[in-house]
Design a protein around this motif. Structure first.
Motif, short mmCIF file in Angstrom:
data_model
loop_
_atom_site.label_atom_id
_atom_site.label_comp_id
_atom_site.label_asym_id
_atom_site.label_seq_id
_atom_site.Cartn_x
_atom_site.Cartn_y
_atom_site.Cartn_z
N LEU A 184 7.83 -8.67 -4.28
CA LEU A 184 6.42 -8.89 -3.91
C LEU A 184 5.71 -9.92 -4.77
O LEU A 184 4.74 -10.54 -4.34
CB LEU A 184 5.65 -7.57 -3.94
CG LEU A 184 6.06 -6.51 -2.90
CD1 LEU A 184 5.23 -5.25 -3.07
CD2 LEU A 184 5.91 -7.05 -1.49
N LEU A 192 7.33 -13.51 2.80
CA LEU A 192 6.97 -12.09 2.68
C LEU A 192 6.36 -11.52 3.95
O LEU A 192 6.61 -10.36 4.30
CB LEU A 192 6.02 -11.88 1.49
CG LEU A 192 6.73 -11.88 0.13
CD1 LEU A 192 5.73 -11.95 -1.01
CD2 LEU A 192 7.63 -10.65 -0.04
N PHE A 196 7.73 -8.22 5.74
CA PHE A 196 6.94 -7.05 6.14
C PHE A 196 7.22 -6.67 7.59
O PHE A 196 7.26 -5.49 7.94
CB PHE A 196 5.44 -7.31 5.94
CG PHE A 196 5.04 -7.62 4.52
CD1 PHE A 196 5.83 -7.19 3.45
CD2 PHE A 196 3.89 -8.35 4.24
CE1 PHE A 196 5.47 -7.48 2.13
CE2 PHE A 196 3.53 -8.64 2.92
CZ PHE A 196 4.32 -8.21 1.87
N ILE A 207 4.71 -1.52 5.28
CA ILE A 207 4.97 -1.60 3.83
C ILE A 207 3.85 -0.95 3.01
O ILE A 207 4.10 -0.30 2.00
CB ILE A 207 5.21 -3.07 3.40
CG1 ILE A 207 5.60 -3.18 1.93
CG2 ILE A 207 3.98 -3.93 3.66
CD1 ILE A 207 7.01 -2.81 1.61
N THR A 208 2.60 -1.07 3.49
CA THR A 208 1.49 -0.48 2.72
C THR A 208 1.59 1.05 2.72
O THR A 208 1.28 1.69 1.71
CB THR A 208 0.11 -0.89 3.30
OG1 THR A 208 0.08 -0.59 4.69
CG2 THR A 208 -0.16 -2.37 3.10
N VAL A 227 -0.06 -7.25 -1.43
CA VAL A 227 0.26 -7.29 0.00
C VAL A 227 -0.96 -7.71 0.83
O VAL A 227 -0.88 -8.56 1.71
CB VAL A 227 0.79 -5.91 0.50
CG1 VAL A 227 0.93 -5.90 2.02
CG2 VAL A 227 2.13 -5.59 -0.17
N ARG A 231 -1.52 -11.08 3.19
CA ARG A 231 -1.77 -10.99 4.63
C ARG A 231 -3.09 -11.63 5.03
O ARG A 231 -3.14 -12.37 6.01
CB ARG A 231 -1.79 -9.50 5.04
CG ARG A 231 -0.40 -8.94 5.18
CD ARG A 231 -0.45 -7.49 5.67
NE ARG A 231 0.86 -7.10 6.16
CZ ARG A 231 1.26 -5.83 6.27
NH1 ARG A 231 0.44 -4.86 5.95
NH2 ARG A 231 2.46 -5.55 6.73
#
Length: 304
Positions: A184, A192, A196, A207-208, A227, A231
C-alpha cells in the motif's frame, strides 16, 4: 495586485483603536499564497513592522490560527502542523496520518528538508521517538516520499499483490501487517486501484472492509487513509471535514488545517464530494458549526 496597497490596507485595519477584522478577512482571502508572501515582505519594507507579529497581537483564538495559517507558506504550514502533532501535548495521530498519506513525493521531500532546517532533527527521527510498532513503520514509510509515481499497471503483479494482501489478512489467522504496508505504501496509484479491483474478486469484500476487520487503532486509520487518498483525495478531505464538525464539539485543528491547506488546491472538488456524500453543502455545515470571524473566514475559504 499591488502588494503595497494590500500591506497598507492591513496596517489600516489594525492601527488605532479596535481591529477591522472584516478588512483583514477581505484582504487575505482574495490573495493566493504567493501574493500573501509578497505582502508579508512589503509590509516589513514599507511599514517597518512584522505583519505576523501585528496579526498575532490583534487577533486571537481559532480566527487567529486561520489567519496565521494563511500567512504561512504551504510547506512550512505542513511542517508546523507535523511538529505540533509530534511535540505538542500528546500525539495528534490524525494529523500525522492526514498529511503523510495525502501529500505527493515532492511535497514530502520539501517537508523533510524544511523540517530539518527548522527544528534540527529529522521528521523521521521525531516520528520514531513519538510513535510505536507497526503504526510507526507505516508513517516512516510514508515520510520517505518514495512511492512509485508512474502510471504503469503490471497485470500479473496486480494479481499477485491482491493475492498477497488476501493471504496476509483474510485468509490466515492473525495479520501480516508488513505485507499490507509494503504494497500500500510503495506501489503507484493506477496499479493499486487495479489491485483493489482484483482483491474484491478474490476476497469477496472491499479492501477497506478487510483493513477494518484485520487492523485496529492508528494502524487501521493510517492504512484506510492511504487507500482513500489513492481512490479519491477530495472525498478523503470531505470526510475529514465532516468528522471534524459532526457530533458534539468541533475538532478545530483538523477543520482549520484542511480548510487552509486545501483552499487553493482542490477545495472545489472537496465541496462537490461533501455535497454528494452527506447531502448538505460544506458551506452550510461550517455555517452551523462555527461563529463570528472564525466562521466568516472559513466561509470565504470554502467559497460558494
Amino acid at each position: 495586485f499591488s502588494a503595497e496597497q494590500e500591506a497598507q490596507a492591513l496596517r489600516k485595519a489594525m492601527k488605532g483603536f479596535g481591529t477591522d477584522e472584516d478588512a483583514i478577512i477581505e484582504t487575505l482571502t482574495k490573495l493566493n499564497v504567493s501574493q500573501r508572501q509578497q505582502v508579508l515582505i512589503t509590509y516589513k519594507s514599507t511599514i517597518g513592522r512584522d505583519l505576523i507579529d501585528d496579526l498575532k497581537s490583534e487577533l486571537s483564538g481559532n480566527f487567529e490560527r486561520v489567519i496565521i495559517g494563511l500567512m504561512t507558506p504551504t510547506t512550512m504550514y505542513d511542517v508546523h502542523e507535523l511538529r505540533r502533532a509530534l511535540k505538542g501535548a500528546g500525539t495528534d495521530e490524525g494529523c500525522l496520518i492526514e498529511i503523510l498519506a495525502s501529500r505527493t513525493n515532492t511535497e514530502i521531500q520539501h517537508i523533510n528538508e524544511n523540517y530539518k532546517l527548522q527544528y534540527g532533527s529529522t521528521l523521521e527521527d521525531d516520528i520514531v521517538s513519538d510513535t510505536s510498532s507497526m503504526f510507526r513503520r507505516v508513517l516512516v514509510s510514508l515520510a520517505t516520499g518514495n512511492r512509485d509515481e508512474g502510471t504503469f499497471v503490471d497485470e500479473a503483479l496486480a494479481q499477485q499483490d491482491a493475492q498477497c494482501l488476501y493471504e496476509a489478512g483474510e485468509k490466515k489467522w492473525g495479520t501480516d501487517e508488513v505485507q499490507f504496508m509494503s504494497i500500500l505504501c510503495t506501489r503507484n496509484r493506477c496499479h493499486l486501484l487495479r489491485v483493489f479491483d482484483v482483491y474484491k474478486v478474490i476476497a469477496n469484500k472491499d479492501i477497506t472492509e478487510s483493513i477494518k476487520s484485520e487492523m485496529s487503532g492508528d494502524l487501521e486509520d493510517a492504512l484506510l487513509a492511504v487507500v482513500k487518498c489513492l481512490r479519491n483525495k477530495p472525498a478523503y478531505f470531505a470526510e475529514r471535514l465532516y468528522k471534524s464538525m459532526k457530533g458534539l464539539g468541533t475538532d478545530d485543528s483538523t477543520l482549520i488545517r484542511v480548510m487552509v491547506s486545501r483552499s487553493e488546491i482542490d477545495m472545489l472538488y472537496i465541496r462537490r464530494e461533501f455535497q454528494a456524500m452527506y447531502g448538505k453543502s460544506l458551506h452550510s455545515f461550517i455555517k452551523g458549526d462555527c461563529s463570528g470571524d472564525y466562521r466568516k473566514v472559513l466561509l470565504r475559504l470554502c467559497g460558494g
